[in-house]
Write a protein that holds these residues in place. Structure first.
Motif: not given
Length: 328
Positions: A173-181, A195-199, A308-317
């Motif tokens: 699936v898409m998402g660039r460097d984000s694994g949310y999708i 499998l996601i980039p954040e992990r 907004a341009v500096k902060a990164e969205q984080t995934i709840d593990y």
């Protein structure tokens, strides 16, 4: 309300996302309601530099709330990140009297808006329009919900054919460097692994898990992988698995750009409309300008563009723990 601006420009920039048209519609009709002039800027910052700008009326946005894509088109513009390009863009805005901007896009679009606003003192409001949901300061981005639902519908169909043939499917699936999708669609479709980039994923753990399922005669398995996974895309992972599991019937499906298109979901239409309305009110009152408007806990949330341009969205593990438990 005390008017801080009299003429607003609205543009879409970066990758398209379902719901952008709903946001454009909200900006135009809210601006006109308050007696402002509203201008559409074609192809993002490129249209600003090339003076591809036109005045919009209420009928300009009729019958678009249900449409995917963006009627203003979109593009990525390297020239805007050069001082000469921004100067040319400002001169075009000045000729038309545009003194406020609404930018619908992602982090790169907001970075350009921040620089431009600092240089030329034009207030800017950013609306997070990206299927990737990779921007901090909002629970949802415009287009994410639609993209996930598109992926879920496709993965459900893949599971049917996987079940008919006892196959292992690797779905990218898409998402660039984000694994949310990948995370949301994988959990919603009962994927055996995500499998996601954040992990950092140990491919040997994935193989051990699949082999253990194979011993239990659980032959139908779905692996959902985000395109930015450090292990590579679906094709690269399939090669590794085929070497380690030669008897498994492994197929690859890359969903690709179908996730960008289509009619926006109800949620995307609602948040886009709400954000577009709020953007105009911010420009008019002069309050919370040079911010990105998000929605957190169902309330409007304002994040300064420079944050907004500096902060990164984080995934709840905890989500990943849920995946492991439910896929056993």
């Amino acid at each position: 309300m005390e008017k801080k601006v009299s003429k607003i420009g609205v543009l879409t920039s970066g990758g398209d996302a379902p719901g952008m048209n709903a946001a454009i519609r909200a900006v135009v009709r809210t601006g006109l309601y308050y007696g402002l002039d509203v201008f559409g800027i074609m192809r993002g910052y490129a249209g600003m530099i090339e003076n591809d700008i036109f005045k919009m009326e209420t009928r300009s946005v009729a019958n678009i709330i249900q449409r995917g894509g963006t009627i203003l088109k979109t593009a990525r513009c390297k020239e805007f990140f050069e001082p000469a390009g921004r100067k040319k863009a400002y001169e075009n805005l000045k000729k038309l009297g545009i003194n406020g901007l609404v930018i619908i896009g992602g982090d790169g679009s907001f970075r350009g808006a921040q620089i431009f606003s600092n240089e030329y003192d034009i207030p800017c409001i950013g609306l997070p329009g990206t299927i990737d949901k990779d921007i901090a300061g909002t629970d949802f981005t415009i287009g994410f919900d639609t993209a996930v639902n598109t992926a879920v519908e496709a993965i459900d169909k893949i599971r049917d054919t996987a079940d008919a043939h006892d196959r292992l499917f690797i779905i990218e699936v898409m998402g660039r460097d984000s694994g949310y999708i990948a995370l949301h669609s994988g959990i919603a479709t009962g994927a055996e692994n995500i499998l996601i980039p954040e992990r950092i994923t140990d491919i040997n753990e994935v193989i051990d898990s699949l082999q253990e399922k194979e011993k239990r005669k659980k032959l139908v398995n779905l692996l959902v992988v985000a395109e930015g996974s450090e292990l590579g895309g679906a094709n690269e992972i399939a090669k590794v698995l085929k070497e380690k599991m030669p008897n498994a019937d492994i197929k690859v499906c890359i969903l690709g750009h179908i996730q960008r298109g289509g009619s926006p979901s109800c949620l995307d239409r609602l948040i886009a409309s709400r954000m577009g309305y709020a953007a105009v009110e911010c420009l008019m009152t002069g309050k919370d300008v040079n911010t990105m408007i998000g929605i957190v806990n169902n309330q409007l949330h304002y994040t300064p563009l420079d944050q907004a341009v500096k902060a990164e969205q984080t995934i709840d593990y905890e989500w990943l723990k849920i995946v492991k438990i439910l896929a056993s």
